[in-house]
Write a protein that holds these residues in place. Structure first.
Motif, PDB file in Angstrom:
ATOM      1  N   LYS A 157       0.736  -1.334   0.070  1.00 49.40           N
ATOM      2  CA  LYS A 157      -0.024  -0.118   0.114  1.00 49.40           C
ATOM      3  C   LYS A 157       0.683   1.499  -0.045  1.00 49.40           C
ATOM      4  N   ILE A 158       2.297   1.324  -0.232  1.00 47.13           N
ATOM      5  CA  ILE A 158       2.892   2.153  -0.356  1.00 47.13           C
ATOM      6  C   ILE A 158       3.322   2.795  -1.701  1.00 47.13           C
ATOM      7  N   PHE A 159       3.204   4.045  -2.092  1.00 44.60           N
ATOM      8  CA  PHE A 159       3.494   4.470  -3.253  1.00 44.60           C
ATOM      9  C   PHE A 159       4.830   5.449  -3.242  1.00 44.60           C
ATOM     10  N   GLY A 163      -6.868  14.979 -14.913  1.00 41.50           N
ATOM     11  CA  GLY A 163      -6.381  13.776 -13.887  1.00 41.50           C
ATOM     12  C   GLY A 163      -4.995  12.873 -14.508  1.00 41.50           C
ATOM     13  N   ASN A 164      -4.631  13.512 -15.496  1.00 43.76           N
ATOM     14  CA  ASN A 164      -3.223  12.858 -15.877  1.00 43.76           C
ATOM     15  C   ASN A 164      -1.966  13.718 -16.218  1.00 43.76           C
ATOM     16  N   PHE A 198      -0.830  12.663  -5.430  1.00 41.94           N
ATOM     17  CA  PHE A 198      -0.784  11.499  -6.399  1.00 41.94           C
ATOM     18  C   PHE A 198      -1.926  10.351  -6.179  1.00 41.94           C
ATOM     19  N   ILE A 255      -5.521  11.573  -6.758  1.00 37.27           N
ATOM     20  CA  ILE A 255      -5.815  11.513  -8.355  1.00 37.27           C
ATOM     21  C   ILE A 255      -5.793  10.353  -8.683  1.00 37.27           C
ATOM     22  N   LEU A 256      -5.052   9.457  -8.575  1.00 32.24           N
ATOM     23  CA  LEU A 256      -5.129   8.078  -9.217  1.00 32.24           C
ATOM     24  C   LEU A 256      -6.122   7.268  -8.823  1.00 32.24           C
ATOM     25  N   LYS A 257      -6.899   7.580  -7.501  1.00 29.20           N
ATOM     26  CA  LYS A 257      -7.994   6.798  -7.186  1.00 29.20           C
ATOM     27  C   LYS A 257      -9.202   7.370  -7.480  1.00 29.20           C
ATOM     28  N   ASN A 283       1.755   9.640 -19.139  1.00 33.17           N
ATOM     29  CA  ASN A 283       0.783   9.187 -18.171  1.00 33.17           C
ATOM     30  C   ASN A 283       1.607   8.762 -16.684  1.00 33.17           C
ATOM     31  N   LEU A 284       2.076   9.773 -16.205  1.00 34.23           N
ATOM     32  CA  LEU A 284       2.742   9.465 -14.945  1.00 34.23           C
ATOM     33  C   LEU A 284       1.828   9.051 -13.633  1.00 34.23           C
ATOM     34  N   ILE A 285       0.581   9.336 -13.520  1.00 33.93           N
ATOM     35  CA  ILE A 285      -0.380   9.107 -12.750  1.00 33.93           C
ATOM     36  C   ILE A 285      -0.700   7.873 -13.041  1.00 33.93           C
ATOM     37  N   SER A 286      -0.144   6.910 -12.556  1.00 31.96           N
ATOM     38  CA  SER A 286      -0.628   5.353 -12.646  1.00 31.96           C
ATOM     39  C   SER A 286       0.104   4.443 -11.414  1.00 31.96           C
ATOM     40  N   GLN A 287      -0.593   3.497 -11.563  1.00 28.22           N
ATOM     41  CA  GLN A 287      -0.321   2.527 -10.342  1.00 28.22           C
ATOM     42  C   GLN A 287       1.189   2.091 -10.535  1.00 28.22           C
ATOM     43  N   ILE A 338       3.588   3.459 -12.116  1.00 28.24           N
ATOM     44  CA  ILE A 338       4.795   4.516 -11.723  1.00 28.24           C
ATOM     45  C   ILE A 338       4.962   4.359 -10.057  1.00 28.24           C
ATOM     46  N   GLY A 339       4.100   4.573  -9.314  1.00 30.92           N
ATOM     47  CA  GLY A 339       4.198   4.662  -8.033  1.00 30.92           C
ATOM     48  C   GLY A 339       4.553   3.503  -7.128  1.00 30.92           C
ATOM     49  N   LYS A 340       4.813   2.267  -7.697  1.00 32.14           N
ATOM     50  CA  LYS A 340       4.761   1.194  -6.990  1.00 32.14           C
ATOM     51  C   LYS A 340       6.316   0.824  -6.832  1.00 32.14           C
ATOM     52  N   TYR A 341       7.276   1.491  -7.403  1.00 33.84           N
ATOM     53  CA  TYR A 341       8.541   1.082  -7.486  1.00 33.84           C
ATOM     54  C   TYR A 341       9.571   2.150  -6.673  1.00 33.84           C
TER      55      TYR A 341
END
Lengths: 574, 258
Positions: free
Chosen positions: A120-122, A169-170, A351, A354-356, B247-251, B253-256
């Motif tokens: 659950k960490i981004f 949103g992007n 971040f 916006i993603l959710k 498309n930087l707001i994506s799952q 991108i943020g996972k690593y």
């Protein structure tokens, strides 16, 4: 209910931001709790504070967002330093230690406080965290329209400047510049050269610039740097920050600019050293402004987008940002109240939001949390007495300001950015010369050349200052300076800097106690001086004990709280 | 000051006549760190009277910090600057917990008692050097502003420095005495002796470690040299591919962390 925590730390200004659903609920800086300004460790105390206040745990926190991609940041700087291993040995040694103690160990440090699920960490790219911290403060209708986000800082994830387009949103990136070519690090190097501390003295350099002439601009423009817009390059033969953590410049720069200055040499404006420092500062400032204008113009021409955001450490240069008003193309400019690393915690949270949800957070206020007086009420009564007066609190406050008293404000919550906006402020009458001098030089112990900031109601500011309408909302959190009109009254001259500008605050919240005070004093005292409630070099006060300790160190007597006006007990003032 | 620093090297019996700017900075940091620890103790302790005592102590420590910073900022021989974050990076304060969070009240009192007494000893040792610094002020002022009036101001400043320093010595003695008294109230004699010896040894060991800069530098350099040599071979791997731009707001991108 969706709970998101955003965290920044390990470099400077660690902080934690809490968002519940669409609301920013709290923003806590680690320095507020440790009392160590600019603290850069993992924000363990701020995190613990939020967990306790809001009963948060692994079960009810949905996501945690960290404000950078630590492994990328580490690899990028190591890759650069290892090119010259012998020369960079000191920096490399520090970077190697950082592998175990730095942000790479974020999830491990988090585990010590909270047994949180790693899935659950981004890890949000650093410059993206900065860029997304601007959106909550962009006014409608621009917040829903595409915007161009400029980020300029020292270095983050190996990058020093970026340009993003935010649309529906992007986010897409249209430009990035790689370490070590950094406008932020250039400004910091000159700050260091002029005898100020890096990460703290940049504001001093900016203030000093108004006293000088840009005599070194040609050298800076032609020898020290290279503009190839949008790229900003440094001639590294003059700089040392990329190889030695203790030195930012080398003998080549000393040969060109003379011996480095010491802060004590430039305290008084009438010395040769002061003038040399001011000329160097003016040249640095001018170069920064030149680049910034060209850089933003380039972005607007390339994309056709006229709603602009600027963030990152360089966005704390309110003077340079004010020069952007020369660009008529800008329809809306937003600088977040906390454009530095501290505010990036909010950007990281945004971040995930916006993603959710596919939409950005919107900030409804500038200070968060509650005041801490209720926690130590007995101690409070031991140190303070209610101020005895037959008049109303409002009348009494006005009387004290008329008499030239300095009041400590501890109202509402904690401000999100580095500027106190009348909730954690010291205030005095803007037309009382001796109070202003006392506040600046004796109480706050600031350098003579640094001005204090004025706070006004919207009707007054229109009368006295030339405002930039496309960026007007930023004046609420002192992100820009404004030039005084020629009709500016002589009695308030002390609120202006030497170049007749001021970093103004427009207090537009009609419910704020200080708004009521200003309305009540209309015609008598139209401008108040507002500076942060802390002694120089310390963080802004957080709780009752900080209030008392700071007041005692500064020799101040009056404390204005949501519960009323208090006076420090005489026996405690011995 | 209860997080004190060494006044000299391990085998130095006589302290140098002149205090170096680095030592002045260390004294300022030690005083500042003590102020922070005391402030936190005041915030954490339940007993109101103790909280008040800790606040008063913190205020003294802040005043002492200012005293040393004043000397440092007026010193022409150094580019050293005070940064409150050094209190963490140089180990005066732990990053995860404050002293009061790691020990009970007896241990805290014993720690203060031992270290305040030690600080007093160090300050008495450097007393002649402080007098010399006062004299330097006089000399500086004599050279820069050559008239009788400034001579007078300079001597006042010198007097003030000594007066402030005397206050500082009195404070340290009072702090040591107060914590000693409190310790006597709350703990048995045998436990008291154990605690005091424990902190005496701890302080002695810290001072040895702190004063051995060359040895630490050598250890540091050797380890770094080894790791750097290994890393040189991995340099190509450290050059990471550019981060994605679209498309930087994506799952993903943020996972690593990369």
């Amino acid at each position: 209910m969706t709970v998101i925590l955003g965290i920044s730390g390990y470099f400077h200004d660690s902080s934690v931001c809490l968002v519940i659903d669409d609301e920013i609920v709290e923003f806590v800086k680690e320095e507020s709790l440790t009392r160590i300004k600019g603290i850069n460790s993992f924000p363990v105390r701020a995190l613990n504070y939020l967990l306790e206040q809001y009963n948060l745990n692994n079960g009810n926190i949905d996501y945690i967002a960290f404000y950078e991609q630590p492994l990328r940041a580490w690899a990028a700087t190591i890759h650069h330093s290892i090119k010259t291993p012998w020369k960079s040995r000191k920096l490399l040694s520090m970077q190697i230690k950082d592998f175990w103690n730095g942000p790479i160990s974020f999830s491990g440090d988090l585990k010590k406080v909270l047994n949180f699920d790693n899935k659950k960490i981004f890890y949000v790219p650093h410059h993206l965290s900065h860029a997304l911290s601007t959106l909550p403060f962009t006014p409608k209708p621009f917040s829903d329209a595409p915007s161009l986000q400029f980020v300029l800082d020292g270095v983050g994830d190996g990058y020093t400047q970026s340009v993003f387009i935010y649309r529906d949103g992007n986010v897409d990136c249209i430009h990035r510049m790689q370490y070590p070519h950094s406008l932020g690090l250039f400004y910091s190097t000159i700050t260091d050269f002029c005898g100020f501390s890096i990460n703290e003295g940049e504001q001093k350099l900016m203030a000093l610039a108004a006293y000088g002439k840009p005599k070194y601009l040609d050298f800076f423009r032609n020898e020290l740097t290279e503009f190839n817009i949008p790229n900003f390059k440094l001639k590294m033969k003059y700089f040392e920050f990329n190889s030695d953590p203790e030195k930012s410049f080398n003998d080549n720069l000393i040969n060109e600019l003379g011996s480095p200055l010491k802060s004590y040499e430039i305290r008084s404006p009438n010395t040769e050293a002061f003038q040399r420092a001011a000329d160097i500062a003016a040249s640095t400032q001018k170069l920064t402004e030149e680049f910034l204008i060209k850089f933003v113009k380039w972005g607007i021409e390339k994309t056709g987008i006229s709603s602009v955001g600027v963030s990152g450490g360089v966005a704390q240069n309110s003077v340079a940002l004010s020069k952007l008003q020369n660009l008529n193309e800008i329809e809306c400019l937003t600088i977040p109240p906390s454009p530095g690393d501290s505010g990036a915690a909010l950007g990281a949270t945004n971040f995930v939001h916006i993603l959710k949800t596919n939409k950005s957070l919107a900030a409804k206020k500038l200070s968060y949390g509650t005041n801490q007086l209720k926690n130590k009420m007995n101690l409070f009564k031991k140190y303070y007495d209610p101020y005895p007066s037959e008049k109303s609190t409002l009348e009494t406050i006005c009387d004290l300001l008329r008499k030239g008293e300095i009041l400590c404000c501890y109202l509402n919550g904690q401000e999100i950015g580095p500027r106190a906006l009348c909730d954690r402020s010291l205030i005095c009458a803007g037309n009382n010369q001796s109070s202003i001098k006392e506040l600046n030089e004796i109480i706050k112990k600031r350098e003579q050349f640094r001005p204090l900031a004025p706070v006004m109601r919207p009707n007054i500011v229109e009368k006295y200052f030339k405002l930039w309408n496309a960026a007007r909302h930023n004046y609420q959190w002192m992100a820009l300076t404004a030039e005084a009109k020629e009709s500016f009254p002589v009695s308030y001259q002390n609120v202006l800097h030497v170049d007749k500008s001021a970093r103004i605050q427009i207090l537009s919240d009609d419910t704020h106690l200080i708004s009521n005070v200003l309305d009540n004093l209309f015609g008598e005292i139209d401008i108040l001086i507002n500076t942060s409630f802390n002694i120089a070099g310390d963080p802004i006060v957080f709780d009752l004990i900080d209030c008392f300790v700071n007041m005692k160190r500064m020799g101040l007597k009056f404390l204005l709280t949501d519960q009323g006006l208090y006076e420090i007990k005489r026996e405690t003032l011995k | 000051m209860f997080k004190n620093v060494s006044s000299g090297g391990l085998f130095k019996k006589n302290v140098s006549q002149r205090v170096k700017p680095k030592q002045i900075l260390d004294f300022a940091l030690a005083e500042f760190s003590s102020a922070i620890e005391m402030l936190q103790a005041a915030k954490l302790v339940d007993d109101e009277r103790l909280a008040i005592g800790f606040i008063e102590h913190a205020l003294d420590e802040y005043r002492h910090t200012d005293f040393f910073l004043n000397i440092l900022s007026n010193s022409a021989n150094t580019h050293l600057r005070f940064d409150p974050r050094f209190s963490l990076s140089l180990g005066f304060i732990r990053t995860d917990k404050f002293l009061f969070e790691t020990c009970d009240i007896s241990q805290f009192a014993a720690f203060i008692s031992v270290n305040e007494a030690n600080a007093l000893k160090i300050f008495l040792q450097i007393r002649p050097s402080i007098q010399l610094i006062g004299q330097d002020y006089l000399n500086d002022l004599d050279t820069i502003i050559e008239d009788e009036r400034e001579h007078m101001i300079a001597s006042t400043q010198t007097d003030n420095i000594m007066l402030n320093f005397q206050h500082l010595l009195n404070d340290e003695q009072r702090h040591a005495h107060l914590s000693d008294k409190h310790l006597m109230k709350i703990s048995k004699p045998s436990y008291r002796i154990y605690l005091k010896n424990k902190y005496r040894f701890g302080t002695w060991f810290r001072h040895i470690w702190a004063s051995q800069t060359k040895i630490r530098w050598l250890i540091d350099l050797s380890i770094s040299f080894l790791v750097i040599n290994i890393l040189i071979f991995f340099r190509p791997i450290l050059k990471l591919p550019q981060s994605p731009k679209k498309n930087l707001i994506s799952q993903k991108i943020g996972k690593y962390m990369l």
